[in-house]
Write a protein that holds these residues in place. Sequence first.
Motif, short mmCIF file in Angstrom:
data_model
loop_
_atom_site.label_atom_id
_atom_site.label_comp_id
_atom_site.label_asym_id
_atom_site.label_seq_id
_atom_site.Cartn_x
_atom_site.Cartn_y
_atom_site.Cartn_z
N SER A 76 0.81 -1.21 0.00
CA SER A 76 0.00 0.00 0.00
C SER A 76 0.85 1.26 0.00
O SER A 76 0.58 2.22 -0.74
N HIS A 77 1.92 1.26 0.82
CA HIS A 77 2.78 2.44 0.89
C HIS A 77 3.62 2.60 -0.38
O HIS A 77 3.89 3.72 -0.80
N ILE A 78 4.01 1.50 -0.98
CA ILE A 78 4.75 1.60 -2.24
C ILE A 78 3.85 2.20 -3.32
O ILE A 78 4.27 3.06 -4.09
N GLN A 79 2.62 1.76 -3.36
CA GLN A 79 1.68 2.30 -4.34
C GLN A 79 1.41 3.79 -4.07
O GLN A 79 1.25 4.58 -5.01
N ALA A 80 1.41 4.18 -2.82
CA ALA A 80 1.19 5.59 -2.47
C ALA A 80 2.38 6.44 -2.88
O ALA A 80 2.22 7.60 -3.29
N VAL A 81 3.58 5.87 -2.78
CA VAL A 81 4.79 6.59 -3.18
C VAL A 81 4.72 7.00 -4.64
O VAL A 81 5.16 8.08 -5.03
N SER A 82 4.16 6.13 -5.45
CA SER A 82 4.06 6.40 -6.88
C SER A 82 3.22 7.65 -7.17
O SER A 82 3.37 8.28 -8.21
N LYS A 83 2.36 8.02 -6.23
CA LYS A 83 1.46 9.15 -6.43
C LYS A 83 1.98 10.44 -5.78
O LYS A 83 1.61 11.53 -6.17
N ASP A 84 2.85 10.30 -4.77
CA ASP A 84 3.29 11.48 -4.02
C ASP A 84 4.76 11.32 -3.64
O ASP A 84 5.11 10.53 -2.77
N ASN A 85 5.64 12.09 -4.26
CA ASN A 85 7.06 12.00 -3.99
C ASN A 85 7.59 13.12 -3.11
O ASN A 85 8.79 13.25 -2.91
N ASP A 86 6.71 13.97 -2.59
CA ASP A 86 7.15 15.07 -1.75
C ASP A 86 7.65 14.54 -0.40
O ASP A 86 7.03 13.66 0.21
N LEU A 87 8.76 15.10 0.08
CA LEU A 87 9.30 14.70 1.37
C LEU A 87 8.48 15.32 2.49
O LEU A 87 8.10 16.49 2.43
N SER A 88 8.23 14.55 3.53
CA SER A 88 7.50 15.06 4.69
C SER A 88 8.40 16.00 5.49
O SER A 88 9.62 16.00 5.34
N VAL A 89 7.78 16.76 6.36
CA VAL A 89 8.54 17.66 7.24
C VAL A 89 9.46 16.85 8.14
O VAL A 89 10.62 17.23 8.38
#
Length: 397
Positions: free
Chosen positions: A355-368
């Motif tokens: 699930s998290h890998i699939q989410a990475v594909s949609k959002d590459n912004d680094l968190s705070v």
Amino acid sequence: MLVSKVIKRILSGSKMQKIYKIIFKIVGELPKKSSLVVFESFHGKQYSDSPRAIFEYMSENTPNAQLVWSVDRRHTKLFEGLNIPYIKRFTIKWFLTMPRAKYWVNNVRLPNWLPKPKKTEYVQTWHGTPLKRLGVDIKEIHMPGTDTGRYKRNFITESSNWDYLVSPNAYSTEIFTRAFSFNGQVLETGYPRNDFLYNYTQRDVSVVKEQLNIPKDKKVILYAPTWRDNQFYSVGQYKFDIKLDLNRMKEQLGNEYVILLRMHYLISENIDLTEYEGFAYDVSNYLDIRELYVISDILITDYSSVFFDFANLKRPIIFYVYDLDEYRDHLRGFYFDLEQEAPGPLVKNTEQVISHIQAVSKDNDLSVSYQQFYSTFCGIEDGEASKRVVEAFYNDK
């Protein structure tokens, strides 16, 4: 095979070690070869890590230095293939060379019976920013062949031989000096092994992918877990059971990704990935993990220090920590709150990983939190740590 085992048993016996120690001491009294630097990585089994980075820098920038590697006899073909000068550990030539070197550069502990000559300077690079407790900070030892008291005494004896200790950041400096009972000079320079992460080229990426036969249209996941102190076959031979469901991952991610499995150097498992051909690759024996970092889009790890290094690339990290409570509370303990400060999500099953890998594909912004992590642990890295280390310890006059 039987003969070799008998010979090995004789050579590793306490009587032979006493003889070794005497020879080492005698040769160590001879004049030092002032330009001789002996390198070793992971007990002579690898050409990797910060010793490699320092060796490469010195090869290009200290033309008068004599650089040689100390190598386990089972791994000499690697050095021969790379045309790198080496001596086999515990051979006559080794005993005549090692004690006369002016400098040693190593990333793990040397055998306890081996005495450091007085005028030899020992540069200890260590092999990772600490998350799990180290040295005398470990409350209870679960490793085979030792106990808590002996382990800590041996560590203190070893660290007393170090003249220089390389540190990647202020956080590590504070922990290293206490956990290793170290009173020598700390070189807070960044990690030499991470220089490559700032200096690599796209050509380097292409070459590594070609070597591993990774399709050009696939993204790369690197799975690099650590070992467990209480899961072992014997001293120095650790078990590891891959908890990831590779079938599920191949089914849901195989069209877009491949996964590289990089086991810790202490893990003795042979991984059979036949049924995952084209999706999963065993890269445990690949020359140096630094080259795997730069070709990887995502890192999956647990409590290994690899995530501190990978964070230099500012790429996504997923923490697969299915045994977090046991590891944190019983095996090692941590120096900081992984659940609060990790630069990525903590997950406990394969579905969450996917699930998290699939989410990475949609959002590459680094968190705070990732940006704060980078500032704390990678802030002094700039691709020139090797230069700073060499300038601190090597005198070519």
